[in-house]
Design an enzyme around this catalytic site. Structure first.
Site, PDB file in Angstrom:
ATOM      1  N   LYS A 303       0.893  -1.170   0.000  1.00 62.12           N
ATOM      2  CA  LYS A 303       0.000   0.000   0.000  1.00 62.12           C
ATOM      3  C   LYS A 303       0.922   1.207   0.000  1.00 62.12           C
ATOM      4  O   LYS A 303       1.696   1.405   0.935  1.00 62.12           O
ATOM      5  CB  LYS A 303      -0.863  -0.022   1.247  1.00 62.12           C
ATOM      6  CG  LYS A 303      -1.683   1.247   1.501  1.00 62.12           C
ATOM      7  CD  LYS A 303      -2.601   1.066   2.714  1.00 62.12           C
ATOM      8  CE  LYS A 303      -3.384   2.317   3.042  1.00 62.12           C
ATOM      9  NZ  LYS A 303      -4.304   2.132   4.180  1.00 62.12           N
ATOM     10  N   GLU A 307      -3.483   7.027   2.270  1.00 61.84           N
ATOM     11  CA  GLU A 307      -3.771   7.226   3.695  1.00 61.84           C
ATOM     12  C   GLU A 307      -2.481   7.376   4.506  1.00 61.84           C
ATOM     13  O   GLU A 307      -2.310   6.743   5.545  1.00 61.84           O
ATOM     14  CB  GLU A 307      -4.631   6.081   4.235  1.00 61.84           C
ATOM     15  CG  GLU A 307      -5.976   6.003   3.526  1.00 61.84           C
ATOM     16  CD  GLU A 307      -6.924   4.959   4.103  1.00 61.84           C
ATOM     17  OE1 GLU A 307      -6.452   3.925   4.596  1.00 61.84           O
ATOM     18  OE2 GLU A 307      -8.143   5.198   4.051  1.00 61.84           O
ATOM     19  N   ARG A 340      -1.319  -2.261  -4.505  1.00 62.31           N
ATOM     20  CA  ARG A 340      -2.726  -1.862  -4.326  1.00 62.31           C
ATOM     21  C   ARG A 340      -3.066  -0.561  -5.058  1.00 62.31           C
ATOM     22  O   ARG A 340      -2.256   0.372  -5.089  1.00 62.31           O
ATOM     23  CB  ARG A 340      -3.046  -1.708  -2.842  1.00 62.31           C
ATOM     24  CG  ARG A 340      -2.997  -3.032  -2.114  1.00 62.31           C
ATOM     25  CD  ARG A 340      -3.230  -2.837  -0.645  1.00 62.31           C
ATOM     26  NE  ARG A 340      -4.609  -2.933  -0.248  1.00 62.31           N
ATOM     27  CZ  ARG A 340      -5.211  -2.069   0.560  1.00 62.31           C
ATOM     28  NH1 ARG A 340      -4.578  -1.005   1.010  1.00 62.31           N
ATOM     29  NH2 ARG A 340      -6.461  -2.254   0.928  1.00 62.31           N
ATOM     30  N   ASP A 380     -14.854   2.086  -0.919  1.00 60.75           N
ATOM     31  CA  ASP A 380     -14.189   1.350   0.159  1.00 60.75           C
ATOM     32  C   ASP A 380     -15.111   0.315   0.807  1.00 60.75           C
ATOM     33  O   ASP A 380     -15.602   0.555   1.910  1.00 60.75           O
ATOM     34  CB  ASP A 380     -13.691   2.347   1.224  1.00 60.75           C
ATOM     35  CG  ASP A 380     -12.736   1.705   2.210  1.00 60.75           C
ATOM     36  OD1 ASP A 380     -12.289   0.578   1.960  1.00 60.75           O
ATOM     37  OD2 ASP A 380     -12.438   2.346   3.240  1.00 60.75           O
ATOM     38  N   GLU A 408     -15.968  -4.461   8.029  1.00 66.94           N
ATOM     39  CA  GLU A 408     -15.763  -3.084   8.501  1.00 66.94           C
ATOM     40  C   GLU A 408     -17.008  -2.218   8.358  1.00 66.94           C
ATOM     41  O   GLU A 408     -17.361  -1.480   9.274  1.00 66.94           O
ATOM     42  CB  GLU A 408     -14.583  -2.465   7.720  1.00 66.94           C
ATOM     43  CG  GLU A 408     -14.328  -1.022   8.064  1.00 66.94           C
ATOM     44  CD  GLU A 408     -13.141  -0.425   7.304  1.00 66.94           C
ATOM     45  OE1 GLU A 408     -12.473  -1.152   6.547  1.00 66.94           O
ATOM     46  OE2 GLU A 408     -12.901   0.784   7.489  1.00 66.94           O
ATOM     47  N   HIS A 536     -21.225   5.287   2.602  1.00 66.94           N
ATOM     48  CA  HIS A 536     -20.256   5.812   3.566  1.00 66.94           C
ATOM     49  C   HIS A 536     -20.873   6.800   4.552  1.00 66.94           C
ATOM     50  O   HIS A 536     -20.323   7.879   4.809  1.00 66.94           O
ATOM     51  CB  HIS A 536     -19.099   6.496   2.820  1.00 66.94           C
ATOM     52  CG  HIS A 536     -17.764   6.276   3.488  1.00 66.94           C
ATOM     53  ND1 HIS A 536     -17.539   6.576   4.811  1.00 66.94           N
ATOM     54  CD2 HIS A 536     -16.584   5.791   3.023  1.00 66.94           C
ATOM     55  CE1 HIS A 536     -16.277   6.293   5.123  1.00 66.94           C
ATOM     56  NE2 HIS A 536     -15.681   5.784   4.057  1.00 66.94           N
TER      57      HIS A 536
HETATM   58  C1  GCV Z   1      -5.686  -0.893   6.187  1.00 65.77           C
HETATM   59  C2  GCV Z   1     -10.034   1.687   4.778  1.00 65.77           C
HETATM   60  C3  GCV Z   1      -9.904   1.228   6.198  1.00 65.77           C
HETATM   61  C4  GCV Z   1      -8.462   1.255   6.668  1.00 65.77           C
HETATM   62  C5  GCV Z   1      -7.643   0.400   5.698  1.00 65.77           C
HETATM   63  C6  GCV Z   1      -7.789   0.988   4.300  1.00 65.77           C
HETATM   64  C7  GCV Z   1      -7.038   0.177   3.264  1.00 65.77           C
HETATM   65  O1  GCV Z   1      -9.772   3.048   4.677  1.00 65.77           O
HETATM   66  O2  GCV Z   1     -10.719   2.028   7.027  1.00 65.77           O
HETATM   67  O3  GCV Z   1      -8.403   0.764   7.964  1.00 65.77           O
HETATM   68  O4  GCV Z   1      -6.292   0.372   6.075  1.00 65.77           O
HETATM   69  O5  GCV Z   1      -9.145   0.978   3.950  1.00 65.77           O
HETATM   70  O6  GCV Z   1      -7.673  -0.625   2.612  1.00 65.77           O
HETATM   71  O7  GCV Z   1      -5.857   0.368   3.102  1.00 65.77           O
END
Ligand code: GCV
Length: 715
Positions: A303, A307, A340, A380, A408, A536
């Site tokens: 990744k 973020e 990713r 997401d 999630e 969301h």
């Molecule tokens: C691992 C979303 C989730 C994050 C996750 C991210 C991702 O934003 O809330 O916790 O991080 O996806 O897939 O990288």
């Protein structure tokens, strides 16, 4: 005295009754091997498995023998010993084609040509069973398939099964941290006890491998994509090696996440720039070190520049530059890189468009051993998303699918949601990228664009809870991933059917209604959480519960109001040419499906349109009335699940019955919370009444806005 005796009798009855159906805690998953109650079937089975022999001498063969001993003995109630040499009486023979002329004389060349190294062949004739493959791992998959047939009480007469996996990399992505917390984990802590590894090998690791092997999962990424470079240091690689050694005979390869800045953090370099020679050399040496310890190491999942994670863009390089540097390092060892595409920056006017905008221009620029891993939808892991437009846009790059098993945004550890229908909906979607029939499945399996490397990943829902996944029904999502990776043509119904029979009982009076609950569960959740394409609108941060009013986070695209855009005129995100034009990222046929507000399927309406509150829906209701209807029908579905579940009490053990009953009641409370909070909130814009046939929210909007869930897990 008499009363005393009666009391005593009563006491005895009370003590004996619960013992009739033995309490279960879910640890055994779908590998329970309970005695088959159907006697005529049992007779048939016994004839087919008389004097079982398994030929060969690898660790995998030893594992097969242990599994068969446990399974045959459990299923029949007779103790079995698995022989290593053919006997005259052997009815059941398993081994690769080269182990015995009995096997090779029965299997034709043409049949063998139809399986790859993991595929298997099962043939039965009266009093004879042959399970064979090209490799011991293939034999193992055949054995698990055979045991599934027995556990689900299928006939073993005249079987002629030739099966080979449709997807090569069938992989779990653990979002597990080295301190044992699990990002978005709802089943306790990580099963990887890093502190005690490599010296302590928990029995769970063996059972984890067995469970995965039984459903065809052949790969695992042990660590979180929000990566920690420390896992690449020698002491941790020793721990990884211990797991890899243990998983190898089960056909499972280990992968790690690579933190892009690792050369700086653990390599003491000044830069992690992918075109820098020293950086490239550092990765090459690191990779060599890994392969010296783990010769069949799978590769890295990355990744990057997402973020807050480091990545090549920190050095003004592209995702392809970053991926290719790592790909070059692992290529000599046949490793792969899963890079990713989950990226979104505040620069774009629509988060939906971001991944496409960044990756489409890089199509064809990745090395051959790179798979670009794309989440099923553009945002997401929402309860429902249209398929990611990237699936139709990267003809020169093998793309792999990322599904999320851990729920999630789907009720996390407390809601019963069977995800197979969600997975299948995406796989079935037509990208039209090469005309009609260019389904996402064909993109993923490589057949559309002619790639041989392919994969499907599931973000793991496994933790150290006694039943592995927290919610007993969450196991079904792990199960479904494996089964669909092996054969994406299996229906959701078939998968649910198998899972219920193995996990609970074969009694049709239990199986049928539970299957119905499972198959309706995802749609029920969509209805009480995000009907008609709402997206969301979960609570900030932990994402548990409704917060459609959320508007306080720094970045607009982290706030629920960004996604629904409710105002006096209507609700929904206009992604047509009048809006952000995200629809233009799809083929024209897909655009046509969604572009016209009057034709757009209800399920996706608010994904693509800002629709007026009195917009006429396909049902004839106004949008507002339809919203009220959907939210209420979601709640009604959960009520029906509870009623149904309650009627099934006598079919299973009390412990699991009660646990599920209580969880369903939490789900109902949550569904009502979602309905009331969302309808009250959206009503402030629509200014329309909730139609009289529906329950009125018992609380005010302020009440719901003041609910604070401070310590939801997995955050
Ligand atoms: C691992 C979303 C989730 C994050 C996750 C991210 C991702 O934003 O809330 O916790 O991080 O996806 O897939 O990288």
């Amino acid at each position: 005295m008499v009363i005393l005796i009666m009391r005593k009798k009563l006491l005895i009855i009370l003590l004996i009754l619960p013992a009739l159906v033995k309490a279960e805690n879910g640890y055994d998953l779908w590998l329970r091997y309970k005695k088959i109650s159907n006697n005529s079937l049992l007779d048939q089975y016994k004839k087919q498995i008389t004097s079982p022999v398994v030929l060969g001498s690898s660790q995998t063969i030893t594992i097969i023998k242990t599994e068969l001993t446990q399974a045959f003995s459990g299923l029949t109630g007779i103790s079995y010993k698995i022989s290593s040499a053919l006997e005259k009486s052997s009815a059941f023979i398993a081994g690769t084609v080269s182990t015995s002329t009995v096997i090779s004389s029965i299997i034709t060349k043409e049949e063998l040509g139809r399986i790859d190294n993991e595929g298997f062949i099962i043939k039965t004739r009266p009093g004879k069973t042959i399970i064979t493959a090209k490799t011991d791992i293939g034999v193992m998959y055949g054995i698990f398939h055979f045991l599934r047939l027995m556990q689900t009480q299928q006939s073993l007469v005249d079987l002629n099964i030739i099966s080979t996996p449709k997807i090569k990399v069938r992989i779990l992505n653990h979002w597990d941290n080295l301190n044992r917390t699990v990002e978005r984990g709802y089943a306790g802590f990580s099963i990887w006890d890093w502190h005690k590894l490599p010296d302590l090998i928990d029995k769970r690791y063996v059972d984890y491998a067995r469970a995965n092997a039984s459903i065809g999962i052949n790969s695992t990424v042990l660590t979180n994509v929000n990566a920690n470079a420390v896992v690449l240091t020698e002491p941790y690689l020793e721990k990884v090696k211990a797991l890899a050694d243990l998983f190898r005979p089960y056909g499972i390869k280990v992968y790690l996440t690579a933190r892009f800045s690792a050369p700086i953090e653990i390599g003491k370099l000044k830069t992690a720039d992918p075109v820098n020679d020293t950086v490239q050399l550092w990765w090459k040496q690191k990779v060599k070190e890994v392969y010296e310890m783990i010769p069949d190491f799978g590769g890295f999942l990355v990744k990057a520049n997402s973020e807050g994670q480091p990545g090549p863009q920190d050095y003004k390089r592209t995702h392809a530059d970053g991926a290719n540097m790592l790909a070059d390092a692992v290529a000599p060892f046949n490793g792969i890189i899963m890079w990713r595409a989950f990226v979104y920056s505040s620069a774009s006017n629509d988060r939906f468009k971001q991944a496409y905008e960044e990756f489409k221009p890089l199509d064809g620029k990745f090395r051959k051993n790179v798979l670009v891993q794309v989440k099923n939808g553009p945002i997401d892991f929402q309860p429902r998303e249209p398929f990611s437009p990237l699936f139709g846009a990267m003809a020169q790059t093998p793309l792999m699918m990322e599904f999320q098993l851990t729920q999630e945004y789907l009720g996390q550890g407390t809601h019963l949601v069977f995800e197979a229908p969600l997975f299948k909906e995406v796989l079935h979607a037509d990208t039209y990228s090469k005309g009609k029939g260019s389904t996402v499945t064909k993109v993923i399996d490589g057949s559309l664009n002619d790639f041989s490397l392919n994969g499907i990943a599931g973000v793991s829902n496994i933790g150290n809870d006694i039943n592995w996944c927290g919610h007993p029904f969450a196991q079904a999502n792990w199960y479904a991933l494996g089964r669909l990776c092996w054969d994406y043509n299996l229906s959701s119904e078939q998968i649910a059917d198998e899972w219920i029979k193995q996990t609970f009982t074969n009694d049709p009076l239990f199986v049928q209604p539970v299957k119905k609950i499972m198959l309706q569960s995802r749609e029920a959740l969509v209805n009480y959480m995000t009907p008609l394409g709402l997206t969301h609108i979960m609570y900030n941060g932990h994402h548990y519960g409704p917060m459609p009013w959320g508007n306080t986070l720094n970045r607009p695209d982290w706030n629920p109001v960004y996604y629904h855009k409710a105002d006096a005129a209507g609700v929904g995100f206009d992604r047509t040419a009048k809006g952000t034009n995200a629809l233009a990222q799809y083929a024209i046929e897909v655009q046509n499906e969604f572009n016209d507000i009057n034709k757009c399927p209800d399920e996706y309406l608010l994904w693509f349109h800002h629709a007026a509150w009195d917009h006429k829906m396909h049902s004839g209701r106004t949008l507002w009335d339809e919203l009220c209807y959907r939210y209420n029908s979601g709640v009604d579905s959960v009520r029906a699940f509870i009623k149904q579940w309650y009627s099934l009490k006598k079919y299973i053990d009390e412990d699991r019955f009660k646990q599920i009953d209580q969880l369903l009641n939490i789900q109902l409370k949550d569904a009502i919370w979602w309905r009331n909070a969302c309808l009250l909130y959206f009503q402030t814009f629509s200014n329309m009444p909730i139609p009289p046939q529906y329950e009125k929210p018992g609380r005010t909007l302020e009440y719901y806005q003041n609910i604070r869930i401070l310590y939801a897990p997995g955050n």
